[in-house]
Write a protein that holds these residues in place. Sequence first.
Motif, PDB file in Angstrom:
ATOM      1  N   SER A 125       0.754  -0.937   0.372  1.00  0.00           N
ATOM      2  CA  SER A 125       0.011   0.421  -0.050  1.00  0.00           C
ATOM      3  C   SER A 125       1.118   0.586   0.202  1.00  0.00           C
ATOM      4  CB  SER A 125      -0.894  -0.108   1.152  1.00  0.00           C
ATOM      5  OG  SER A 125      -0.448   0.574   2.453  1.00  0.00           O
ATOM      6  N   SER A 126       2.165   1.311   0.883  1.00  0.00           N
ATOM      7  CA  SER A 126       2.935   1.934   0.417  1.00  0.00           C
ATOM      8  C   SER A 126       3.404   2.301  -1.228  1.00  0.00           C
ATOM      9  CB  SER A 126       4.329   1.533   1.115  1.00  0.00           C
ATOM     10  OG  SER A 126       3.157   1.629   3.005  1.00  0.00           O
ATOM     11  N   ILE A 127       3.868   1.832  -1.940  1.00  0.00           N
ATOM     12  CA  ILE A 127       3.893   1.773  -3.279  1.00  0.00           C
ATOM     13  C   ILE A 127       3.542   2.777  -4.250  1.00  0.00           C
ATOM     14  CG2 ILE A 127       5.369  -0.088  -4.960  1.00  0.00           C
ATOM     15  CD1 ILE A 127       6.324  -1.916  -3.100  1.00  0.00           C
ATOM     16  N   ARG A 128       1.631   1.981  -3.732  1.00  0.00           N
ATOM     17  CA  ARG A 128       1.114   2.616  -4.792  1.00  0.00           C
ATOM     18  C   ARG A 128       0.336   3.680  -3.704  1.00  0.00           C
ATOM     19  NH1 ARG A 128      -1.792  -1.958  -1.998  1.00  0.00           N
ATOM     20  NH2 ARG A 128      -3.566  -1.559  -1.664  1.00  0.00           N
ATOM     21  N   SER A 129       1.107   4.112  -2.469  1.00  0.00           N
ATOM     22  CA  SER A 129      -0.016   5.680  -2.277  1.00  0.00           C
ATOM     23  C   SER A 129       0.142   6.332  -3.186  1.00  0.00           C
ATOM     24  CB  SER A 129       0.871   6.057  -1.496  1.00  0.00           C
ATOM     25  OG  SER A 129       2.677   6.602  -1.451  1.00  0.00           O
ATOM     26  N   SER A 130      -0.892   7.594  -3.303  1.00  0.00           N
ATOM     27  CA  SER A 130      -1.250   8.732  -3.943  1.00  0.00           C
ATOM     28  C   SER A 130       0.069   9.409  -3.908  1.00  0.00           C
ATOM     29  CB  SER A 130      -2.206   9.596  -3.245  1.00  0.00           C
ATOM     30  OG  SER A 130      -1.966   9.548  -2.250  1.00  0.00           O
ATOM     31  N   ASP A 131       1.258   9.737  -3.341  1.00  0.00           N
ATOM     32  CA  ASP A 131       1.858  10.335  -2.794  1.00  0.00           C
ATOM     33  C   ASP A 131       3.017  10.527  -4.326  1.00  0.00           C
ATOM     34  OD1 ASP A 131       1.761  11.716  -0.263  1.00  0.00           O
ATOM     35  OD2 ASP A 131       2.235   9.442   0.509  1.00  0.00           O
ATOM     36  N   SER A 132       3.960  11.274  -4.771  1.00  0.00           N
ATOM     37  CA  SER A 132       4.769  10.822  -5.632  1.00  0.00           C
ATOM     38  C   SER A 132       6.198  10.531  -5.483  1.00  0.00           C
ATOM     39  CB  SER A 132       5.427  12.696  -5.881  1.00  0.00           C
ATOM     40  OG  SER A 132       5.830  13.423  -5.005  1.00  0.00           O
ATOM     41  N   LEU A 133       6.449   9.728  -6.802  1.00  0.00           N
ATOM     42  CA  LEU A 133       7.603   8.412  -6.443  1.00  0.00           C
ATOM     43  C   LEU A 133       8.886   9.696  -5.946  1.00  0.00           C
ATOM     44  CD1 LEU A 133       8.720   6.103  -7.121  1.00  0.00           C
ATOM     45  CD2 LEU A 133       9.211   7.003  -9.162  1.00  0.00           C
TER      46      LEU A 133
END
Length: 272
Positions: A125-133
């Motif tokens: 879930s952290s990898i696909r979170s809405s935060d930018s890469l």
Amino acid sequence: VQEYKQKLLSYLENLSKHIKQLDEKDKVIPEYLGFKNIFNCEIEIIDELPCFSIHQLRKLSIEDYVNFCVRGIQKLCQKGTDINIVYFPDELTGISKDIKTGTDFHDLLKCKCANKYITQVIHASSIRSSDSLLKKIWNLAIALYTKVVNIPWVPYAVSTDTAFVGIGYGINSNGVTVGCSQIFDSFGRGLELMLKEVSANSENPFLTHDEAFEIGNSLKDLYYRAYTTNVLKNIVIHKTTEFKKREIEGLVKSFSNVENIDLLQIVGNCSI
């Protein structure tokens, strides 16, 4: 499962890449220039553990799953790894915490690896979170570097004569308010956690004058035991409840030899 391992490896490869600011919300985040350019050290990803069936792992209890991970970490450490990443795919979130017993995978893993192995847990879930890469890789890189070298990430300018104190409260089985206090130095290093029953105020989370004075003195003594040559000039004390007059007077008295005292009330979900 090979599919999940490949997703994780692809994500980790970003640590060595140059990531630019792409979105408007990234304006406050500097470009990520690659792990070597930022931290002046190489990062090498070792992938030598076999894959296991998600179906098999889902049958494990939290304790068994932690032991399974620790055995894998031990094998990796034999190859000279500095930090070991534990990946949590969505299909295994059901064994991340046991609501009935309160057993938490993350906490149990950290406990079993303490003083032996350095770990970093990454959830899908952290990898696909809405935060930018850009933001996610910066956070991961800093976490990995900080854990390996055992030095907190701090700004260039740090005031070494300042300390920070957090005071919290809880209720035990007898309904007595318990005070929890911790002091941090300027680098964000917590010196010690103090737990003390606030016996005179069992019905509300506030200190008497004498309790505030005693806690302040204990925290000050703790600071000077850790830093015998420092001169504490600034103290910042925060809690989530308001500061009563008697608390302020007790704390100010205990830190009477400190030049500046800041008392902050932290409020969540404030509408102002």
